[in-house]
Design a protein around this motif. Structure first.
Motif, PDB file in Angstrom:
ATOM      1  N   VAL A 283     -24.681 -14.495  -5.298  1.00 54.09           N
ATOM      2  CA  VAL A 283     -24.842 -14.870  -6.697  1.00 54.09           C
ATOM      3  C   VAL A 283     -24.401 -16.126  -7.432  1.00 54.09           C
ATOM      4  O   VAL A 283     -25.362 -16.891  -8.044  1.00 54.09           O
ATOM      5  N   TYR A 284     -23.084 -16.713  -7.072  1.00 55.83           N
ATOM      6  CA  TYR A 284     -22.894 -18.101  -7.333  1.00 55.83           C
ATOM      7  C   TYR A 284     -23.483 -18.967  -6.641  1.00 55.83           C
ATOM      8  O   TYR A 284     -24.097 -20.024  -7.451  1.00 55.83           O
ATOM      9  N   THR A 285     -24.241 -18.938  -5.425  1.00 55.24           N
ATOM     10  CA  THR A 285     -24.713 -19.921  -4.858  1.00 55.24           C
ATOM     11  C   THR A 285     -26.328 -20.166  -5.510  1.00 55.24           C
ATOM     12  O   THR A 285     -27.040 -21.167  -5.812  1.00 55.24           O
ATOM     13  N   PHE A 286     -26.881 -18.708  -6.039  1.00 57.35           N
ATOM     14  CA  PHE A 286     -28.216 -18.679  -6.603  1.00 57.35           C
ATOM     15  C   PHE A 286     -27.981 -19.448  -7.833  1.00 57.35           C
ATOM     16  O   PHE A 286     -29.106 -20.375  -8.469  1.00 57.35           O
ATOM     17  N   ILE A 287     -26.860 -19.093  -8.599  1.00 56.77           N
ATOM     18  CA  ILE A 287     -26.795 -19.727 -10.076  1.00 56.77           C
ATOM     19  C   ILE A 287     -26.708 -21.426  -9.835  1.00 56.77           C
ATOM     20  O   ILE A 287     -27.406 -21.997 -10.714  1.00 56.77           O
ATOM     21  N   SER A 288     -25.928 -21.850  -8.970  1.00 55.84           N
ATOM     22  CA  SER A 288     -25.963 -23.068  -8.634  1.00 55.84           C
ATOM     23  C   SER A 288     -27.079 -23.779  -8.406  1.00 55.84           C
ATOM     24  O   SER A 288     -27.435 -24.906  -8.980  1.00 55.84           O
ATOM     25  N   THR A 289     -27.942 -23.079  -7.673  1.00 53.13           N
ATOM     26  CA  THR A 289     -29.376 -23.556  -7.397  1.00 53.13           C
ATOM     27  C   THR A 289     -30.194 -24.023  -8.489  1.00 53.13           C
ATOM     28  O   THR A 289     -30.835 -24.946  -8.423  1.00 53.13           O
ATOM     29  N   ILE A 290     -30.181 -22.966  -9.286  1.00 52.47           N
ATOM     30  CA  ILE A 290     -30.750 -22.895 -10.543  1.00 52.47           C
ATOM     31  C   ILE A 290     -30.321 -23.771 -11.487  1.00 52.47           C
ATOM     32  O   ILE A 290     -31.058 -24.700 -11.971  1.00 52.47           O
ATOM     33  N   SER A 291     -29.169 -23.986 -11.846  1.00 53.39           N
ATOM     34  CA  SER A 291     -28.546 -24.890 -12.687  1.00 53.39           C
ATOM     35  C   SER A 291     -28.713 -26.450 -12.162  1.00 53.39           C
ATOM     36  O   SER A 291     -29.052 -27.200 -12.945  1.00 53.39           O
ATOM     37  N   ILE A 292     -28.530 -26.765 -10.878  1.00 54.47           N
ATOM     38  CA  ILE A 292     -28.802 -28.151 -10.352  1.00 54.47           C
ATOM     39  C   ILE A 292     -30.079 -28.296 -10.658  1.00 54.47           C
ATOM     40  O   ILE A 292     -30.703 -29.491 -11.032  1.00 54.47           O
ATOM     41  N   SER A 293     -31.025 -27.297 -10.210  1.00 61.92           N
ATOM     42  CA  SER A 293     -32.450 -27.748 -10.302  1.00 61.92           C
ATOM     43  C   SER A 293     -33.018 -28.028 -11.892  1.00 61.92           C
ATOM     44  O   SER A 293     -33.669 -28.944 -12.035  1.00 61.92           O
ATOM     45  N   GLY A 294     -32.209 -27.283 -12.895  1.00 67.87           N
ATOM     46  CA  GLY A 294     -32.442 -27.580 -14.164  1.00 67.87           C
ATOM     47  C   GLY A 294     -32.076 -29.131 -14.553  1.00 67.87           C
ATOM     48  O   GLY A 294     -32.900 -29.998 -15.299  1.00 67.87           O
ATOM     49  N   LEU A 295     -31.059 -29.654 -13.805  1.00 69.33           N
ATOM     50  CA  LEU A 295     -30.611 -31.251 -14.106  1.00 69.33           C
ATOM     51  C   LEU A 295     -31.746 -32.030 -13.659  1.00 69.33           C
ATOM     52  O   LEU A 295     -32.008 -32.911 -14.200  1.00 69.33           O
ATOM     53  N   TYR A 296     -32.219 -31.711 -12.441  1.00 73.32           N
ATOM     54  CA  TYR A 296     -33.109 -32.384 -11.813  1.00 73.32           C
ATOM     55  C   TYR A 296     -34.380 -32.422 -12.581  1.00 73.32           C
ATOM     56  O   TYR A 296     -35.107 -33.507 -12.894  1.00 73.32           O
ATOM     57  N   PHE A 297     -35.150 -31.276 -12.871  1.00 70.04           N
ATOM     58  CA  PHE A 297     -36.393 -31.075 -13.412  1.00 70.04           C
ATOM     59  C   PHE A 297     -36.380 -31.390 -15.049  1.00 70.04           C
ATOM     60  O   PHE A 297     -37.498 -31.693 -15.683  1.00 70.04           O
ATOM     61  N   ILE A 298     -35.248 -30.849 -15.714  1.00 71.89           N
ATOM     62  CA  ILE A 298     -35.348 -31.187 -17.211  1.00 71.89           C
ATOM     63  C   ILE A 298     -33.896 -32.057 -17.494  1.00 71.89           C
ATOM     64  O   ILE A 298     -32.970 -31.708 -17.905  1.00 71.89           O
ATOM     65  N   PRO A 299     -34.270 -33.400 -17.167  1.00 73.98           N
ATOM     66  CA  PRO A 299     -32.930 -34.296 -17.857  1.00 73.98           C
ATOM     67  C   PRO A 299     -33.057 -34.074 -19.300  1.00 73.98           C
ATOM     68  O   PRO A 299     -34.015 -34.901 -19.907  1.00 73.98           O
ATOM     69  N   SER A 300     -31.713 -33.901 -19.917  1.00 74.04           N
ATOM     70  CA  SER A 300     -31.846 -33.809 -21.183  1.00 74.04           C
ATOM     71  C   SER A 300     -30.213 -33.930 -21.640  1.00 74.04           C
ATOM     72  O   SER A 300     -29.354 -33.287 -20.987  1.00 74.04           O
ATOM     73  N   GLY A 301     -29.949 -34.719 -22.629  1.00 73.11           N
ATOM     74  CA  GLY A 301     -28.714 -35.035 -23.021  1.00 73.11           C
ATOM     75  C   GLY A 301     -27.993 -34.019 -23.901  1.00 73.11           C
ATOM     76  O   GLY A 301     -26.906 -33.686 -23.897  1.00 73.11           O
ATOM     77  N   SER A 302     -28.906 -32.979 -24.391  1.00 73.69           N
ATOM     78  CA  SER A 302     -28.436 -31.748 -24.984  1.00 73.69           C
ATOM     79  C   SER A 302     -28.171 -30.645 -24.111  1.00 73.69           C
ATOM     80  O   SER A 302     -27.524 -29.745 -24.391  1.00 73.69           O
ATOM     81  N   LEU A 303     -28.944 -30.436 -22.929  1.00 73.11           N
ATOM     82  CA  LEU A 303     -29.102 -29.670 -21.817  1.00 73.11           C
ATOM     83  C   LEU A 303     -27.872 -29.838 -20.853  1.00 73.11           C
ATOM     84  O   LEU A 303     -27.179 -28.929 -20.290  1.00 73.11           O
ATOM     85  N   ALA A 304     -27.821 -30.937 -20.673  1.00 77.89           N
ATOM     86  CA  ALA A 304     -26.768 -31.230 -19.748  1.00 77.89           C
ATOM     87  C   ALA A 304     -25.297 -30.988 -19.711  1.00 77.89           C
ATOM     88  O   ALA A 304     -24.889 -30.475 -18.497  1.00 77.89           O
ATOM     89  N   PRO A 305     -24.794 -30.806 -20.750  1.00 83.44           N
ATOM     90  CA  PRO A 305     -23.347 -30.228 -21.014  1.00 83.44           C
ATOM     91  C   PRO A 305     -23.271 -28.645 -20.546  1.00 83.44           C
ATOM     92  O   PRO A 305     -22.408 -28.323 -19.733  1.00 83.44           O
ATOM     93  N   ILE A 306     -24.425 -28.175 -20.880  1.00 82.76           N
ATOM     94  CA  ILE A 306     -24.544 -26.536 -20.599  1.00 82.76           C
ATOM     95  C   ILE A 306     -24.608 -26.394 -19.058  1.00 82.76           C
ATOM     96  O   ILE A 306     -23.788 -25.542 -18.373  1.00 82.76           O
ATOM     97  N   LEU A 307     -25.590 -27.190 -18.500  1.00 82.21           N
ATOM     98  CA  LEU A 307     -25.659 -27.136 -17.032  1.00 82.21           C
ATOM     99  C   LEU A 307     -24.533 -27.489 -16.294  1.00 82.21           C
ATOM    100  O   LEU A 307     -24.281 -26.891 -15.121  1.00 82.21           O
ATOM    101  N   SER A 308     -23.879 -28.810 -16.750  1.00 80.28           N
ATOM    102  CA  SER A 308     -22.770 -28.993 -16.087  1.00 80.28           C
ATOM    103  C   SER A 308     -21.552 -28.219 -16.042  1.00 80.28           C
ATOM    104  O   SER A 308     -20.914 -27.850 -15.024  1.00 80.28           O
ATOM    105  N   PHE A 309     -21.373 -27.328 -17.125  1.00 85.81           N
ATOM    106  CA  PHE A 309     -20.386 -26.343 -17.105  1.00 85.81           C
ATOM    107  C   PHE A 309     -20.734 -25.056 -16.085  1.00 85.81           C
ATOM    108  O   PHE A 309     -19.873 -24.755 -15.140  1.00 85.81           O
ATOM    109  N   ILE A 310     -21.978 -24.761 -16.064  1.00 83.64           N
ATOM    110  CA  ILE A 310     -22.758 -23.812 -15.064  1.00 83.64           C
ATOM    111  C   ILE A 310     -22.748 -24.154 -13.701  1.00 83.64           C
ATOM    112  O   ILE A 310     -21.995 -23.332 -12.929  1.00 83.64           O
ATOM    113  N   VAL A 311     -22.858 -25.285 -13.382  1.00 81.97           N
ATOM    114  CA  VAL A 311     -22.625 -25.895 -12.050  1.00 81.97           C
ATOM    115  C   VAL A 311     -21.226 -25.696 -11.590  1.00 81.97           C
ATOM    116  O   VAL A 311     -20.999 -25.243 -10.635  1.00 81.97           O
ATOM    117  N   GLY A 312     -20.209 -26.268 -12.474  1.00 80.64           N
ATOM    118  CA  GLY A 312     -18.884 -26.359 -12.427  1.00 80.64           C
ATOM    119  C   GLY A 312     -18.363 -24.816 -11.886  1.00 80.64           C
ATOM    120  O   GLY A 312     -17.582 -24.330 -11.012  1.00 80.64           O
TER     121      GLY A 312
END
Length: 405
Positions: A283-312
């Protein structure tokens, strides 16, 4: 086991609090050390020696830990780490400091070779919780050190106090470790002595090194590479890709660290509720795949903090420790050896990832994030294979309440 290992466990965790300090103390004192040794590049060279020291002894120390016991290597780790903290302060040049940098890496390897197996043996029914909590103490050390150094700078105090205090904590902890008893490395013998059933204790899973073993080796590399890459490039990503301000982009690492710490306590809680660590691994590995892909495909200053938390949370909150626990469960005869093998591949990732991403940086920081997404996806595939093989091999495990004839 009737003996309580809580005092021992606290001392083991305290070592990793100081280890968290040791990992970043050179970087946090970079300006002061650069003024002493010559340049920032000199300090960076000393920092790189930590990885070399860790790599050259980790596998060997793991095997020797299985042969000679856990305590000697934990004590060696403490003494070697003390030598590092004091040695850095006494080093007149970066060349001499490199020797102590290598000692820091060796100290880390010694601690790993003794601590992880000791905790797994002390708490066989909650090994994942016991080992993941090490991550919490590492994070605590890395959180508090910058605050302490900021205090030293603001008051004009000597930077060396950060090294002295870290060494003092270990020096106090050393005699405590020496007097504590460690769990048995031979659970079968221990079970016989206590007059309990030995069927479960003597059962050895029929794991195949060429299949499950290789999968864990690959996962050790991938799990380290995934969060190491993020930790090195997340700030740059925020500034150049998500177009964030300098302060906002630096704050991404804070969100990442908070996510990591939250996952440690969440994992400890949920595993006590009966959720299997092998399930969390997938589950954790799947979530990290989705969140890092989000950083790659949707670069956004408002979304990056949320995705950074999820990646961590998903990639740096203890998933590597979970992988190690699963490996030692499937290969229980040599827990120290398995620790050495698993973390050696992680150390290799620490060397290769900076080289690869250094070449990629010229083509754009987002391409590095794309690489991390691909690595995470590969990790998810490997985690699924491990999940399938784990369920297949471990289904033969006797019930815990089954009494031997």
């Amino acid at each position: 086991m009737n003996q309580s290992y809580r005092p021992l466990s606290f001392s083991l965790y305290l070592n990793y609090f100081v280890h968290g300090i040791g990992v970043i103390i050179l970087a946090q004192n970079m300006d002061a050390l650069a003024a002493r040794w010559g340049s920032i590049a000199d300090v960076a060279w000393v920092i790189s020696m930590l990885g070399i020291g860790r790599l050259i002894v980790l596998f060997v120390s793991g095997k020797l830990s299985d042969k000679y016991g856990r305590k000697p290597f934990i004590l060696l780790g403490i003494v070697t780490y003390i030598s590092f903290f004091i040695g850095i302060l006494m080093s007149p040049t970066s060349t001499i400091a490199c020797i102590f940098g290598i000692l820091a890496g060796i100290a880390n390897s010694f601690l790993d070779a003794g601590t992880y197996p000791a905790l797994i043996e002390a708490y066989p029914d909650s090994a994942s919780t016991a080992t993941v909590l090490l991550k919490a103490f590492i994070s605590a050390g890395q959180f508090l050190l910058p605050l302490f150094i900021g205090f030293l700078i603001s008051t004009g105090a000597w930077y060396g106090w950060s090294f002295i205090i870290a060494a003092a904590i270990l020096l106090i902890n050393l005699p405590l470790i020496m007097k504590y008893s460690f769990p048995s490395m031979n659970p079968v013998k221990e079970a016989k002595e206590e007059g309990t059933s030995t069927k479960l204790a003597s059962w050895i899973p029929k794991s195949k090194w060429y299949l499950e073993g290789i999968c864990f080796v690959i996962y050790g590399y991938i799990s380290q590479a995934t969060f190491y890459l993020i930790s090195q490039w997340l700030t740059k990503y925020g500034a150049s890709v998500a177009q964030m301000t300098d302060i906002a982009s630096r704050a991404l690492m804070s969100y990442y660290s908070i996510g990591s710490l939250c996952c440690v306590f969440f994992t400890a809680f949920i595993t006590k509720k009966g959720i299997r660590p092998i399930t969390l691994l997938v589950v954790y590995t799947f979530i990290s795949t989705i969140s890092i892909s989000g950083l790659y495909f949707i670069p956004s200053g408002s979304l990056a903090p949320i995705l950074s938390f999820i990646v961590g949370f998903s990639a740096a909150g203890g998933v590597m420790q979970l992988g190690l626990v699963m490996m030692t469960e499937m290969f229980p005869k040599g827990k120290g050896t398995m620790t050495g093998v698993f973390y050696t591949t992680g150390s290799i990732a620490s060397f290769t990832i900076p080289v690869i991403t250094g070449y990629m940086a010229d083509s754009g920081i987002n391409s590095i994030m794309g690489l991390d997404a691909a690595i995470a996806l590969a990790g998810f595939v490997v985690a699924c294979i491990i999940y399938i093989r784990y369920n297949s091999v471990m289904k033969e495990k006797p019930a815990e309440n089954q009494i031997a004839a």
